[in-house]
Write an enzyme that holds these catalytic residues in place. Sequence first.
Site, short mmCIF file in Angstrom:
data_model
loop_
_atom_site.label_atom_id
_atom_site.label_comp_id
_atom_site.label_asym_id
_atom_site.label_seq_id
_atom_site.Cartn_x
_atom_site.Cartn_y
_atom_site.Cartn_z
N ALA A 103 22.15 33.06 -65.12
CA ALA A 103 21.08 33.18 -64.11
C ALA A 103 21.22 34.45 -63.28
O ALA A 103 20.25 35.17 -63.05
CB ALA A 103 21.10 31.95 -63.19
N GLU A 137 23.34 28.27 -72.75
CA GLU A 137 23.40 27.34 -73.89
C GLU A 137 22.09 26.58 -74.04
O GLU A 137 21.35 26.43 -73.06
CB GLU A 137 24.53 26.34 -73.67
CG GLU A 137 25.90 27.00 -73.64
CD GLU A 137 27.03 25.98 -73.65
OE1 GLU A 137 28.17 26.42 -73.63
OE2 GLU A 137 26.73 24.77 -73.65
N CYS A 185 25.29 6.83 -32.41
CA CYS A 185 25.74 5.47 -32.06
C CYS A 185 27.22 5.24 -32.33
O CYS A 185 27.71 4.13 -32.10
CB CYS A 185 24.90 4.45 -32.84
SG CYS A 185 25.38 4.33 -34.56
N SER A 193 21.79 20.98 -67.35
CA SER A 193 21.89 20.36 -68.67
C SER A 193 20.77 19.33 -68.84
O SER A 193 20.57 18.78 -69.92
CB SER A 193 23.25 19.66 -68.80
OG SER A 193 23.38 18.70 -67.75
N CYS A 217 24.33 8.28 -40.73
CA CYS A 217 24.95 7.10 -40.12
C CYS A 217 24.62 5.84 -40.92
O CYS A 217 23.47 5.64 -41.34
CB CYS A 217 24.43 6.93 -38.69
SG CYS A 217 25.03 5.43 -37.90
N HIS A 236 18.98 15.94 -54.29
CA HIS A 236 20.19 15.10 -54.23
C HIS A 236 20.95 15.26 -52.92
O HIS A 236 22.12 14.88 -52.81
CB HIS A 236 21.10 15.40 -55.44
CG HIS A 236 20.43 15.07 -56.74
ND1 HIS A 236 20.84 15.61 -57.94
CD2 HIS A 236 19.39 14.26 -57.03
CE1 HIS A 236 20.05 15.14 -58.91
NE2 HIS A 236 19.18 14.33 -58.39
C1 BV8 Z 1 18.24 6.65 -59.75
C2 BV8 Z 1 24.68 14.45 -55.86
C3 BV8 Z 1 17.04 4.60 -59.43
C4 BV8 Z 1 26.09 14.01 -55.73
C5 BV8 Z 1 23.89 13.86 -58.11
C6 BV8 Z 1 16.97 7.36 -67.14
C7 BV8 Z 1 17.71 7.54 -68.26
C8 BV8 Z 1 19.12 7.47 -68.17
C9 BV8 Z 1 19.79 7.26 -66.96
C10 BV8 Z 1 19.05 7.07 -65.85
C11 BV8 Z 1 17.65 7.12 -65.94
N1 BV8 Z 1 17.18 6.91 -64.70
C12 BV8 Z 1 18.24 6.76 -63.84
C13 BV8 Z 1 19.38 6.84 -64.52
C14 BV8 Z 1 20.69 6.73 -63.96
C15 BV8 Z 1 21.20 8.08 -63.39
C16 BV8 Z 1 21.30 9.15 -64.45
O1 BV8 Z 1 20.42 9.98 -64.64
N2 BV8 Z 1 22.45 9.12 -65.16
C17 BV8 Z 1 22.73 10.18 -66.17
C18 BV8 Z 1 24.21 10.51 -66.08
C19 BV8 Z 1 22.37 9.71 -67.53
N3 BV8 Z 1 20.32 8.56 -62.32
C20 BV8 Z 1 20.56 8.07 -61.07
O2 BV8 Z 1 21.42 7.25 -60.79
C21 BV8 Z 1 19.64 8.60 -59.98
N4 BV8 Z 1 19.14 7.49 -59.21
O3 BV8 Z 1 17.81 6.78 -60.87
O4 BV8 Z 1 17.90 5.61 -58.89
C22 BV8 Z 1 17.96 3.68 -60.09
C23 BV8 Z 1 18.79 2.94 -59.29
C24 BV8 Z 1 19.63 2.03 -59.94
C25 BV8 Z 1 19.72 1.96 -61.35
C26 BV8 Z 1 18.86 2.76 -62.12
C27 BV8 Z 1 17.98 3.62 -61.49
C28 BV8 Z 1 20.41 9.48 -58.99
C29 BV8 Z 1 20.91 10.73 -59.67
C30 BV8 Z 1 21.51 11.69 -58.64
C31 BV8 Z 1 23.02 11.59 -58.56
N5 BV8 Z 1 23.58 12.63 -57.71
N6 BV8 Z 1 24.38 14.80 -57.26
C32 BV8 Z 1 27.07 15.06 -56.22
O5 BV8 Z 1 26.68 16.23 -56.40
O6 BV8 Z 1 28.23 14.67 -56.36
S1 BV8 Z 1 23.63 14.29 -59.78
C33 BV8 Z 1 24.60 15.72 -60.04
O7 BV8 Z 1 24.86 15.75 -61.43
C34 BV8 Z 1 23.92 17.02 -59.74
O8 BV8 Z 1 23.15 16.98 -58.57
C35 BV8 Z 1 23.08 17.24 -60.99
O9 BV8 Z 1 21.88 16.52 -60.91
C36 BV8 Z 1 23.93 16.60 -62.06
C37 BV8 Z 1 24.69 17.64 -62.81
O10 BV8 Z 1 23.81 18.23 -63.70
P1 BV8 Z 1 23.60 19.83 -63.70
O11 BV8 Z 1 23.35 20.33 -62.33
O12 BV8 Z 1 22.62 20.11 -64.75
O13 BV8 Z 1 25.07 20.39 -64.09
P2 BV8 Z 1 25.76 20.35 -65.54
O14 BV8 Z 1 27.17 20.72 -65.33
O15 BV8 Z 1 25.43 19.09 -66.25
O16 BV8 Z 1 25.03 21.53 -66.35
C38 BV8 Z 1 25.22 22.87 -65.93
C39 BV8 Z 1 24.38 23.72 -66.88
O17 BV8 Z 1 24.44 25.07 -66.41
C40 BV8 Z 1 24.88 23.71 -68.32
O18 BV8 Z 1 23.77 23.50 -69.19
C41 BV8 Z 1 25.47 25.11 -68.51
O19 BV8 Z 1 25.28 25.60 -69.82
C42 BV8 Z 1 24.64 25.92 -67.51
N7 BV8 Z 1 25.28 27.14 -66.99
C43 BV8 Z 1 26.61 27.39 -66.86
N8 BV8 Z 1 26.78 28.65 -66.33
C44 BV8 Z 1 25.52 29.15 -66.08
C45 BV8 Z 1 24.58 28.18 -66.50
N9 BV8 Z 1 23.23 28.38 -66.41
C46 BV8 Z 1 22.81 29.57 -65.89
N10 BV8 Z 1 23.68 30.54 -65.44
C47 BV8 Z 1 25.03 30.37 -65.52
N11 BV8 Z 1 25.84 31.34 -65.10
ZN ZN Z 2 24.29 5.97 -35.81
#
Ligand code: BV8
Ligand code: ZN
Length: 250
Positions: free
Chosen positions: A238, A222, A157, A196, A133, A125
């Site tokens: 982790a 979890e 640029c 997650s 740019c 990501h």
């Molecule tokens: C795309 C960068 C083509 C920016 C990010 C299929 C089904 C459903 C939806 C979709 C699908 N295909 C595509 C989609 C749409 C969408 C998507 O998946 N939506 C979700 C919400 C349902 N995907 C996209 O848009 C992707 N592009 O598919 O393009 C397309 C184009 C047009 C239309 C359709 C398709 C692009 C996705 C990337 C977006 N950018 N990040 C930024 O960071 O701001 S995503 C961002 O959120 C992160 O990078 C990461 O991926 C996500 C967050 O998730 P996690 O990292 O897992 O974090 P979270 O808080 O959820 O969980 C933390 C976990 O850690 C928990 O389980 C917790 O218990 C645990 N934890 C806590 N403490 C600890 C721990 N574990 C271990 N140790 C600890 N101490």
């Molecule tokens: Zn440029």
Amino acid sequence: MVLDRVTDELISIFEDAMRVAVLTGAGISAESGVPTFRGGGGTDVWTWRGKHITELSSAELMATDPALVWEWFDYRRGMLKSVAPNAGHYALADWEKRFSPFTLITQNIDDLHRAAGSQNVLELHGNIWKARCLRCASVFDARESPLEKNPPTCMVCGAAARPDVVLFGELLPETVFERADKAAHQCDLFFVIGTSAVVYPAAGLPISAKQCGAKIIEVNPELTDISMMADYTILGKAGEVLPRFLRNRA
Ligand code: BV8
Ligand code: ZN
């Protein structure tokens, strides 16, 4: 199988593995003080100015209000300036020296894996310290925070630049995803750490690995959408769990 510790059985699976791939999410940076997106493990849900990440980090908002998108990322850059990698990041940097091939795939844009010494990191990501740019697509380091000007301009640029991250609704960088997908298909052991597993296509990688016969080990305080298909889920943090795999070093 759900476990609360690293058993001898897991150690032998680890030591017998030949081709290892790892997928990390926000959870691995939680012990460094970086909030996660959906909470879990005692970390809070991350909203900013009342908006959720899927809205703030969206192609739509980038098209309608790029200045706000830069403010959102500059707020996170400000927070990341004072954090450091934790034992979880360092353990994975150690694993990289032990296994070949070893592929570290991250959804995180915080650059902490590289800061911990990991060399071969596939940033699915993007990276929060880089800008791209909007005219010539040059990618350059943009480490100053707070931003001198919003938007930052291209070193080549002079045109406006955007954060070099993948926003919701945008495709992942093709080569990076292809390499991650290949590693998932070819590994015999796949770790899912601190995610997650709801964001696609990243969340599809452990499923591909499983379909190709790899063992899946999940590390998360979890249960998640992946736990059902994981061979082992270690309920723990982790930074506490990962160093235990290289026990002769722990
Ligand atoms: C795309 C960068 C083509 C920016 C990010 C299929 C089904 C459903 C939806 C979709 C699908 N295909 C595509 C989609 C749409 C969408 C998507 O998946 N939506 C979700 C919400 C349902 N995907 C996209 O848009 C992707 N592009 O598919 O393009 C397309 C184009 C047009 C239309 C359709 C398709 C692009 C996705 C990337 C977006 N950018 N990040 C930024 O960071 O701001 S995503 C961002 O959120 C992160 O990078 C990461 O991926 C996500 C967050 O998730 P996690 O990292 O897992 O974090 P979270 O808080 O959820 O969980 C933390 C976990 O850690 C928990 O389980 C917790 O218990 C645990 N934890 C806590 N403490 C600890 C721990 N574990 C271990 N140790 C600890 N101490
Ligand atoms: Zn440029």
